[in-house]
Design a protein around this motif. Sequence first.
Motif, PDB file in Angstrom:
ATOM      1  N   VAL A   1       0.836  -1.201   0.000  1.00 18.45           N
ATOM      2  CA  VAL A   1       0.000   0.000   0.000  1.00 18.45           C
ATOM      3  C   VAL A   1       0.872   1.252   0.000  1.00 18.45           C
ATOM      4  O   VAL A   1       0.591   2.224  -0.719  1.00 18.45           O
ATOM      5  N   LEU A   2       1.938   1.263   0.774  1.00 18.47           N
ATOM      6  CA  LEU A   2       2.846   2.409   0.787  1.00 18.47           C
ATOM      7  C   LEU A   2       3.496   2.632  -0.576  1.00 18.47           C
ATOM      8  O   LEU A   2       3.647   3.767  -1.017  1.00 18.47           O
ATOM      9  N   ILE A   3       3.851   1.547  -1.248  1.00 18.26           N
ATOM     10  CA  ILE A   3       4.444   1.668  -2.584  1.00 18.26           C
ATOM     11  C   ILE A   3       3.430   2.210  -3.576  1.00 18.26           C
ATOM     12  O   ILE A   3       3.757   3.053  -4.423  1.00 18.26           O
ATOM     13  N   VAL A   4       2.181   1.751  -3.485  1.00 16.38           N
ATOM     14  CA  VAL A   4       1.132   2.252  -4.382  1.00 16.38           C
ATOM     15  C   VAL A   4       0.912   3.753  -4.167  1.00 16.38           C
ATOM     16  O   VAL A   4       0.819   4.524  -5.131  1.00 16.38           O
ATOM     17  N   PHE A   5       0.866   4.182  -2.907  1.00 17.69           N
ATOM     18  CA  PHE A   5       0.708   5.610  -2.634  1.00 17.69           C
ATOM     19  C   PHE A   5       1.898   6.406  -3.147  1.00 17.69           C
ATOM     20  O   PHE A   5       1.736   7.514  -3.667  1.00 17.69           O
ATOM     21  N   ALA A   6       3.099   5.871  -3.006  1.00 19.93           N
ATOM     22  CA  ALA A   6       4.288   6.565  -3.505  1.00 19.93           C
ATOM     23  C   ALA A   6       4.231   6.733  -5.020  1.00 19.93           C
ATOM     24  O   ALA A   6       4.550   7.801  -5.557  1.00 19.93           O
ATOM     25  N   VAL A   7       3.794   5.675  -5.718  1.00 21.96           N
ATOM     26  CA  VAL A   7       3.672   5.764  -7.178  1.00 21.96           C
ATOM     27  C   VAL A   7       2.618   6.791  -7.566  1.00 21.96           C
ATOM     28  O   VAL A   7       2.810   7.578  -8.506  1.00 21.96           O
ATOM     29  N   LEU A   8       1.486   6.822  -6.852  1.00 19.99           N
ATOM     30  CA  LEU A   8       0.452   7.813  -7.153  1.00 19.99           C
ATOM     31  C   LEU A   8       0.948   9.233  -6.915  1.00 19.99           C
ATOM     32  O   LEU A   8       0.634  10.143  -7.691  1.00 19.99           O
ATOM     33  N   ILE A   9       1.714   9.447  -5.882  1.00 18.34           N
ATOM     34  CA  ILE A   9       2.247  10.776  -5.614  1.00 18.34           C
ATOM     35  C   ILE A   9       3.236  11.187  -6.700  1.00 18.34           C
ATOM     36  O   ILE A   9       3.211  12.331  -7.176  1.00 18.34           O
ATOM     37  N   ILE A  10       4.084  10.262  -7.107  1.00 14.86           N
ATOM     38  CA  ILE A  10       5.057  10.578  -8.158  1.00 14.86           C
ATOM     39  C   ILE A  10       4.346  10.868  -9.473  1.00 14.86           C
ATOM     40  O   ILE A  10       4.681  11.829 -10.178  1.00 14.86           O
ATOM     41  N   LEU A  11       3.345  10.058  -9.819  1.00 15.58           N
ATOM     42  CA  LEU A  11       2.602  10.300 -11.055  1.00 15.58           C
ATOM     43  C   LEU A  11       1.767  11.574 -10.973  1.00 15.58           C
ATOM     44  O   LEU A  11       1.584  12.273 -11.972  1.00 15.58           O
ATOM     45  N   GLY A  12       1.269  11.894  -9.804  1.00 10.52           N
ATOM     46  CA  GLY A  12       0.467  13.098  -9.630  1.00 10.52           C
ATOM     47  C   GLY A  12       1.277  14.368  -9.709  1.00 10.52           C
ATOM     48  O   GLY A  12       0.741  15.447  -9.981  1.00 10.52           O
TER      49      GLY A  12
ATOM     50  N   PRO B   1      -4.121  14.755 -14.991  1.00 11.61           N
ATOM     51  CA  PRO B   1      -5.564  14.535 -15.252  1.00 11.61           C
ATOM     52  C   PRO B   1      -6.020  13.099 -15.040  1.00 11.61           C
ATOM     53  O   PRO B   1      -7.142  12.853 -14.626  1.00 11.61           O
ATOM     54  N   PHE B   2      -5.149  12.134 -15.319  1.00 12.04           N
ATOM     55  CA  PHE B   2      -5.519  10.728 -15.154  1.00 12.04           C
ATOM     56  C   PHE B   2      -5.578  10.341 -13.670  1.00 12.04           C
ATOM     57  O   PHE B   2      -6.416   9.556 -13.272  1.00 12.04           O
ATOM     58  N   ILE B   3      -4.675  10.898 -12.880  1.00 12.74           N
ATOM     59  CA  ILE B   3      -4.654  10.594 -11.456  1.00 12.74           C
ATOM     60  C   ILE B   3      -5.849  11.256 -10.763  1.00 12.74           C
ATOM     61  O   ILE B   3      -6.488  10.653  -9.897  1.00 12.74           O
ATOM     62  N   TYR B   4      -6.169  12.489 -11.140  1.00 12.81           N
ATOM     63  CA  TYR B   4      -7.264  13.195 -10.495  1.00 12.81           C
ATOM     64  C   TYR B   4      -8.624  12.547 -10.771  1.00 12.81           C
ATOM     65  O   TYR B   4      -9.536  12.669  -9.976  1.00 12.81           O
ATOM     66  N   THR B   5      -8.744  11.835 -11.885  1.00 15.86           N
ATOM     67  CA  THR B   5     -10.015  11.166 -12.166  1.00 15.86           C
ATOM     68  C   THR B   5     -10.232   9.952 -11.256  1.00 15.86           C
ATOM     69  O   THR B   5     -11.344   9.479 -11.124  1.00 15.86           O
ATOM     70  N   LEU B   6      -9.151   9.433 -10.665  1.00 13.80           N
ATOM     71  CA  LEU B   6      -9.295   8.306  -9.749  1.00 13.80           C
ATOM     72  C   LEU B   6      -9.994   8.727  -8.456  1.00 13.80           C
ATOM     73  O   LEU B   6     -10.640   7.932  -7.794  1.00 13.80           O
ATOM     74  N   PHE B   7      -9.821   9.983  -8.085  1.00 14.69           N
ATOM     75  CA  PHE B   7     -10.389  10.463  -6.840  1.00 14.69           C
ATOM     76  C   PHE B   7     -11.582  11.337  -7.104  1.00 14.69           C
ATOM     77  O   PHE B   7     -12.215  11.868  -6.344  1.00 14.69           O
TER      78      PHE B   7
END
Length: 56
Positions: A32-43, A50-56
């Motif tokens: 889970v920590l790795i997934v959050f890190a990847v989302l932060i880096i991609l964001g 735009p792709f990350i913001y559509t997830l939330f």
Amino acid sequence: MRDFLARMGILGELLTFLWKRKLYWLIPMIVVLIVFAVLIILGSNPATQPFIYTLF
């Protein structure tokens, strides 16, 4: 399996350590920590925001 973990570098060493010490319950938390890190880096990348913001 050992060859795959050896090629993963630090992450492979961490997973091997957790497996030998029988700390299986830590593996989901690390994933889970790795997934959050990847989302932060991609964001933080303007091209992928735009792709990350559509997830939330």
